[in-house]
Motif scaffolding. Structure first.
Motif, PDB file in Angstrom:
ATOM      1  N   ALA A  72       0.835  -1.201   0.000  1.00  0.00           N
ATOM      2  CA  ALA A  72       0.000   0.000   0.000  1.00  0.00           C
ATOM      3  C   ALA A  72       0.873   1.256   0.000  1.00  0.00           C
ATOM      4  CB  ALA A  72      -0.914  -0.006   1.237  1.00  0.00           C
ATOM      5  N   GLU A  73       1.961   1.207   0.755  1.00  0.00           N
ATOM      6  CA  GLU A  73       2.874   2.347   0.813  1.00  0.00           C
ATOM      7  C   GLU A  73       3.552   2.583  -0.538  1.00  0.00           C
ATOM      8  OE1 GLU A  73       6.269   3.968   3.915  1.00  0.00           O
ATOM      9  OE2 GLU A  73       4.913   2.341   4.429  1.00  0.00           O
ATOM     10  N   LEU A  74       3.855   1.502  -1.249  1.00  0.00           N
ATOM     11  CA  LEU A  74       4.468   1.615  -2.571  1.00  0.00           C
ATOM     12  C   LEU A  74       3.508   2.290  -3.549  1.00  0.00           C
ATOM     13  CD1 LEU A  74       6.734   0.956  -4.592  1.00  0.00           C
ATOM     14  CD2 LEU A  74       5.699  -1.293  -4.901  1.00  0.00           C
ATOM     15  N   ILE A  75       2.238   1.927  -3.472  1.00  0.00           N
ATOM     16  CA  ILE A  75       1.242   2.524  -4.361  1.00  0.00           C
ATOM     17  C   ILE A  75       1.114   4.022  -4.094  1.00  0.00           C
ATOM     18  CG2 ILE A  75      -1.218   2.576  -4.931  1.00  0.00           C
ATOM     19  CD1 ILE A  75      -1.265  -0.441  -4.337  1.00  0.00           C
ATOM     20  N   ILE A  76       1.053   4.393  -2.814  1.00  0.00           N
ATOM     21  CA  ILE A  76       0.969   5.809  -2.452  1.00  0.00           C
ATOM     22  C   ILE A  76       2.216   6.551  -2.925  1.00  0.00           C
ATOM     23  CG2 ILE A  76       0.903   7.442  -0.524  1.00  0.00           C
ATOM     24  CD1 ILE A  76      -0.750   5.347   1.009  1.00  0.00           C
ATOM     25  N   GLY A  77       3.394   5.900  -2.778  1.00  0.00           N
ATOM     26  CA  GLY A  77       4.645   6.504  -3.226  1.00  0.00           C
ATOM     27  C   GLY A  77       4.658   6.756  -4.729  1.00  0.00           C
ATOM     28  N   ILE A  78       4.119   5.807  -5.500  1.00  0.00           N
ATOM     29  CA  ILE A  78       4.064   5.960  -6.957  1.00  0.00           C
ATOM     30  C   ILE A  78       3.180   7.148  -7.333  1.00  0.00           C
ATOM     31  CG2 ILE A  78       3.235   4.891  -9.096  1.00  0.00           C
ATOM     32  CD1 ILE A  78       4.088   2.190  -7.938  1.00  0.00           C
ATOM     33  N   LEU A  79       2.057   7.311  -6.631  1.00  0.00           N
ATOM     34  CA  LEU A  79       1.169   8.440  -6.900  1.00  0.00           C
ATOM     35  C   LEU A  79       1.866   9.769  -6.598  1.00  0.00           C
ATOM     36  CD1 LEU A  79      -2.188   7.060  -5.416  1.00  0.00           C
ATOM     37  CD2 LEU A  79      -1.541   7.247  -7.823  1.00  0.00           C
ATOM     38  N   LEU A  80       2.620   9.817  -5.504  1.00  0.00           N
ATOM     39  CA  LEU A  80       3.361  11.039  -5.153  1.00  0.00           C
ATOM     40  C   LEU A  80       4.459  11.320  -6.167  1.00  0.00           C
ATOM     41  CD1 LEU A  80       3.676  10.579  -1.275  1.00  0.00           C
ATOM     42  CD2 LEU A  80       2.252  12.237  -2.474  1.00  0.00           C
ATOM     43  N   ALA A 223      -5.033  -0.196   4.037  1.00  0.00           N
ATOM     44  CA  ALA A 223      -4.667   0.791   3.015  1.00  0.00           C
ATOM     45  C   ALA A 223      -5.723   1.888   2.919  1.00  0.00           C
ATOM     46  CB  ALA A 223      -4.481   0.099   1.664  1.00  0.00           C
ATOM     47  N   PHE A 224      -6.999   1.496   2.901  1.00  0.00           N
ATOM     48  CA  PHE A 224      -8.083   2.477   2.780  1.00  0.00           C
ATOM     49  C   PHE A 224      -8.202   3.359   4.020  1.00  0.00           C
ATOM     50  CE2 PHE A 224      -9.710  -0.258  -0.679  1.00  0.00           C
ATOM     51  CZ  PHE A 224     -10.034   0.735  -1.604  1.00  0.00           C
ATOM     52  N   VAL A 225      -8.263   2.718   5.211  1.00  0.00           N
ATOM     53  CA  VAL A 225      -8.442   3.486   6.441  1.00  0.00           C
ATOM     54  C   VAL A 225      -7.260   4.431   6.670  1.00  0.00           C
ATOM     55  CG1 VAL A 225      -8.671   3.353   8.944  1.00  0.00           C
ATOM     56  CG2 VAL A 225      -9.886   1.730   7.504  1.00  0.00           C
ATOM     57  N   SER A 226      -6.049   3.947   6.385  1.00  0.00           N
ATOM     58  CA  SER A 226      -4.861   4.783   6.566  1.00  0.00           C
ATOM     59  C   SER A 226      -4.920   5.998   5.649  1.00  0.00           C
ATOM     60  CB  SER A 226      -3.596   3.969   6.272  1.00  0.00           C
ATOM     61  OG  SER A 226      -3.467   2.895   7.172  1.00  0.00           O
ATOM     62  N   GLU A 227      -5.335   5.776   4.403  1.00  0.00           N
ATOM     63  CA  GLU A 227      -5.438   6.895   3.453  1.00  0.00           C
ATOM     64  C   GLU A 227      -6.481   7.905   3.917  1.00  0.00           C
ATOM     65  OE1 GLU A 227      -6.496   7.784  -1.254  1.00  0.00           O
ATOM     66  OE2 GLU A 227      -6.403   5.726  -0.505  1.00  0.00           O
ATOM     67  N   TRP A 228      -7.616   7.406   4.390  1.00  0.00           N
ATOM     68  CA  TRP A 228      -8.669   8.303   4.871  1.00  0.00           C
ATOM     69  C   TRP A 228      -8.205   9.086   6.086  1.00  0.00           C
ATOM     70  CZ3 TRP A 228     -12.522   3.638   4.818  1.00  0.00           C
ATOM     71  CH2 TRP A 228     -12.843   3.326   3.491  1.00  0.00           C
ATOM     72  N   LEU A 229      -7.463   8.430   6.961  1.00  0.00           N
ATOM     73  CA  LEU A 229      -6.989   9.091   8.170  1.00  0.00           C
ATOM     74  C   LEU A 229      -5.935  10.137   7.838  1.00  0.00           C
ATOM     75  CD1 LEU A 229      -7.340   9.120  11.200  1.00  0.00           C
ATOM     76  CD2 LEU A 229      -5.601   7.354  11.391  1.00  0.00           C
ATOM     77  N   VAL A 230      -5.015   9.792   6.952  1.00  0.00           N
ATOM     78  CA  VAL A 230      -3.972  10.740   6.544  1.00  0.00           C
ATOM     79  C   VAL A 230      -4.597  11.941   5.849  1.00  0.00           C
ATOM     80  CG1 VAL A 230      -2.018  11.073   4.979  1.00  0.00           C
ATOM     81  CG2 VAL A 230      -2.138   9.020   6.394  1.00  0.00           C
TER      82      VAL A 230
END
Length: 356
Positions: A72-80, A223-230
């Protein structure tokens, strides 16, 4: 009825968190609901990891937990990276590494040590983990030193970054072959054999197939809850005037990974320190030796090349984290005070980053 309260609250808080996010509720309310949801998702992930560990062994169970979490962190990193937000990417990588080595490992050793006076895991594994951590530090320090002293020209950054990233990926993949295949028995956790002989050892909650499915489902929920919280943190960071590097290295890293890493603490309290160490240190190694290098290659593929040169502050934070973590874990034996030492270093870094 008692056995249904946890899954019921898990589903309820997850759905409320989703509705709050997509219906654009008040950010403070979103934060509170998502924070509660993280607690239940963390419990679900911990149970799934423990069940998988029963079938696959503590090391493989911990590795799977770290891998699914880092996916999940890799996916977020790719988006950034695709948005060119390289500084936030590097800060979050830094935060993930020091958060795993100091906060997660520290809390695990502290919590487990309060219940069990001494906890042991494979000393050979501890030594190899230390060597791999040093490899990660070398890979980050050398390019930065050579470029900052102008031994290499700035136009060479991309070449150096790609070569170093390639070497790290190969080294990590071969480490998996070494630790999971050719030397699996050599690095087996010291408590697994004795646990198999205990007649009172609790049977796993689920079958092997269901355990794996639940681990995947729990990771997706994380992955979803962490993204919503962030997502709700922007309001707080602007309100309190927090710096970008502090938010990336500490706030995002802590909140974004809280659920998956809580599994390490839960396992330590059940005297399964081998799985805890694999989640904490194994996750740091995976970030440094695989996730970060992959992001370097992805950035070039996307036409927005990111280099592997970190700031002096980030390098210092990673360096001291590796130094204290290696010093504490190299003997394969842990206690609550060693966990406290790791938390102390994390506190020192946290205050320093906050005041930057």
């Amino acid at each position: 009825m008692k056995k249904y309260w946890f899954p019921s609250l898990l589903i309820l808080t997850f759905l409320l968190s989703a509705i709050g996010h997509y219906a654009d509720w008040n950010p403070t309310l979103q934060f509170v609901i998502s924070a509660i949801a993280v607690i239940f998702v963390a419990g679900f992930l911990g149970k799934a990891t423990e069940s998988v560990s029963h079938y696959a062994g503590q090391r493989l169970g911990g590795f799977l937990n770290a891998t699914f979490g880092n996916a999940a962190e890799l996916i977020i990193g790719i988006l950034l990276v695709s948005n060119g937000q390289f500084e936030i990417v590097k800060a979050s990588i830094t935060g993930s590494i020091i958060g795993n080595l100091l906060l997660v490992l520290g809390l695990s050793l502290f919590a487990g040590g309060l219940k069990y006076k001494i906890q042991n895991f494979n000393v050979s594994l501890a030594g190899l983990n230390g060597s791999l951590m040093i490899l990660g530090i070398i890979a980050l320090f050398v390019p930065a030193i050579f470029l900052n002293t102008h031994a290499l020209q700035s136009e060479d950054k991309n070449v150096v970054s790609l070569v170093v990233a390639g070497i790290l990926i190969v080294a990590y993949l071969l480490w998996l072959v070494f630790s999971m295949i050719t030397h699996k028995d050599y690095l087996a956790d010291v408590t697994e054999d004795s646990e198999e002989q205990l007649p009172h050892e609790h049977a796993p909650m689920w079958s092997k197939g269901r355990s794996i499915v639940y681990l995947i489902v729990a990771t997706v929920m994380v992955a979803f809850v962490s993204e919503w919280l962030v997502h709700t943190l922007d309001t707080f960071t602007e309100k309190f005037g927090l710096s970008e590097i502090f938010v990336g290295a500490f706030v995002v890293a802590i909140v974004g990974n809280a659920a998956e890493h809580s599994a390490a603490i839960m396992l330590a309290m059940k005297n399964k320190i081998g799985a805890s160490v694999e989640i904490a240190i194994g996750s740091s190694l995976q970030i440094a030796l695989f996730v970060a290098p992959v992001l370097i290659f992805v950035s070039h593929i996307l036409g927005r090349p990111m280099d592997i040169v970190f700031t002096v502050i980030e390098l210092a934070a990673i360096g001291v984290s590796v130094f204290i973590a290696k010093s504490i874990t190299q003997d394969g034996s842990t206690n609550w005070y060693e966990g406290l030492l790791l938390l102390a270093v994390y506190g020192i870094l946290g205050v320093s980053f906050y005041l930057v």
